[in-house]
Design an enzyme around this catalytic site. Structure first.
Site, PDB file in Angstrom:
ATOM      1  CB  VAL A  72      -3.801  -5.731  12.159  1.00  0.00           C
ATOM      2  CG1 VAL A  72      -5.158  -6.218  12.675  1.00  0.00           C
ATOM      3  CG2 VAL A  72      -3.968  -4.468  11.331  1.00  0.00           C
ATOM      4  CB  SER A  76       1.657 -14.858  19.558  1.00  0.00           C
ATOM      5  OG  SER A  76       0.285 -14.516  19.539  1.00  0.00           O
ATOM      6  NE  ARG A  77       0.334  -8.783  14.599  1.00  0.00           N
ATOM      7  CZ  ARG A  77       0.721  -9.383  13.481  1.00  0.00           C
ATOM      8  NH1 ARG A  77       2.008  -9.468  13.205  1.00  0.00           N
ATOM      9  NH2 ARG A  77      -0.149  -9.902  12.641  1.00  0.00           N
ATOM     10  CG  ASN A  78      -3.723 -12.348  18.415  1.00  0.00           C
ATOM     11  OD1 ASN A  78      -4.639 -11.552  18.370  1.00  0.00           O
ATOM     12  ND2 ASN A  78      -3.161 -12.838  17.318  1.00  0.00           N
ATOM     13  CB  THR A 127      -1.206 -18.263  18.134  1.00  0.00           C
ATOM     14  OG1 THR A 127      -0.981 -18.698  16.794  1.00  0.00           O
ATOM     15  CG2 THR A 127      -1.551 -16.790  18.124  1.00  0.00           C
ATOM     16  CE  LYS A 155      -3.972 -18.148  14.694  1.00  0.00           C
ATOM     17  NZ  LYS A 155      -2.796 -17.260  14.706  1.00  0.00           N
ATOM     18  N   GLY A 164      -2.331 -22.285   9.710  1.00  0.00           N
ATOM     19  CA  GLY A 164      -1.413 -23.152  10.429  1.00  0.00           C
ATOM     20  C   GLY A 164      -0.396 -22.383  11.245  1.00  0.00           C
ATOM     21  NE  ARG A 198      -3.580  -0.113   2.513  1.00  0.00           N
ATOM     22  CZ  ARG A 198      -4.732  -0.232   1.866  1.00  0.00           C
ATOM     23  NH1 ARG A 198      -5.201   0.766   1.134  1.00  0.00           N
ATOM     24  NH2 ARG A 198      -5.401  -1.361   1.932  1.00  0.00           N
ATOM     25  CE  LYS A 226      -3.147 -18.337  10.195  1.00  0.00           C
ATOM     26  NZ  LYS A 226      -2.091 -18.878  11.093  1.00  0.00           N
ATOM     27  CB  ALA A 285       5.504 -13.111   9.653  1.00  0.00           C
TER      28      ALA A 285
END
Length: 333
Positions: free
Chosen positions: A278, A253-255, A247, A190, A135, A32, A106, A139
């Protein structure tokens, strides 16, 4: 399939573009921001999303999404879940018949409660085959070429086999599944459960609590997935248990890291203000709960996360409420 187009130059999109390049494909990445495209083409890096990781010189980036579509034999859609509908609507008039769309986001769409394949089916031409890639896959590790196994969910086995050959390599190993719905449900839910596990870790509630939450969380994924039409066995595979274990147990994991910060007492607004990428679970939590209510599925852990994120609930009170639930038979459905 020699030419792969990737829509979305965040961390995951860039990593998947690198995986396709390593598999010997000619890969073009849509960004972008012009600055991101310039950095990929000129410095062979993506400092905004994958800092410090060198990119293959053969990987090319552009801000012209239509040029990517025009040349690609297959297109990977790697935009945030809540932006997929708008992205597909923009690309739909220019999508060539028969060119598959690999959905790599996801999540569950807010408002509609639809899976990503359902969103794509509504917005892309009927001539576009839909595939989901899901899965356990951070990244940064994919970008570094570390061994990774993922699920490639495709109802057309011949197409799926072609995509396995196009994207698979020694370090990036896709496994074929025909269960598109199951793979997508596992990948979406998840993220919400990873936030819950992070909260427990942030409050130092111990390894026993985390193991219990992972196990009961997998039961929630399975109940929702089966109610939606997925196959029970899918949730014991890479896009179910595998993705959840990754995750919901790592600060990569960002979450999970967001849940950890919440558990430590930080506010959601303060956590998100310091992030560029995000955190999908924040947006998916309410959609998961709404879909579960629509299908009559009990998902207390996801409801607890939604209460913390979207309803101003106190973390301590939510945890106490979960621990006060009645005892029950473990495998009761």
């Amino acid at each position: 399939m020699q030419r792969i187009g990737v829509i979305g130059a965040g961390a995951w999109g860039t990593a998947l573009a690198l995986a396709a390049t390593r598999a010997g494909r000619q890969t073009t990445l849509w960004a972008r921001e012009q600055a991101v495209a310039d950095a990929i083409n000129g410095q062979h890096e993506n400092p905004d999303y994958l800092p410090g990781l060198p990119l293959a010189p053969s990987l090319r980036a552009t801000t012209d999404a239509l040029a990517v579509l025009a040349a690609a034999d297959a297109v990977l859609l790697v935009v945030p879940a809540q932006h997929l509908r708008a992205t597909c609507a923009t690309l739909a008039p220019h999508w060539r018949p028969g060119v598959p769309a690999l959905i790599c986001a996801k999540g569950i769409e807010q408002g509609s409660g639809q899976l990503m394949s359902e969103v794509a089916a509504e917005t892309l031409p009927a001539t576009v085959p839909l595939v989901a890639l899901s899965g356990p896959s951070f990244a940064a590790e994919v970008a570094r070429g570390l061994p990774t196994a993922v699920t490639l969910a495709c109802e057309d086995q011949a197409l799926g086999t072609s995509l396995l050959s196009a994207l698979g390599s020694r370090s990036f190993r896709p496994y074929l599944s025909a269960d598109l719905i199951g793979a997508e449900v596992g990948g979406a839910v998840k993220n919400v459960l990873a936030i819950a596990c992070g909260v427990l870790e942030g409050r130092a509630m111990g390894d026993n609590a985390r193991a219990a939450l992972l196990t009961r969380g997998l039961a929630e994924i399975t109940r929702l997935g089966v109610a939606k039409g997925g196959l029970p066995g899918t949730f014991m595979g890479l896009s179910g248990m595998g993705d959840l274990l990754l995750t919901a147990t790592s600060m990569q994991s960002r979450n999970f890291s967001l849940g950890f910060a919440l558990g430590e007492g930080k506010s959601l607004s303060a956590i998100l203000a310091g992030r560029k990428a995000v955190t999908e679970g924040v947006f998916t939590a309410a959609a998961v709960v709404a879909l579960a209510e629509q299908l009559g599925v009990d998902m207390p852990i996801c409801q607890a996360v939604d209460a913390i994120l979207n309803r101003g609930a106190d973390v301590e009170q939510v945890v106490a409420a979960l621990l006060s639930r009645p005892f029950r038979i473990e495998l009761e459905h």
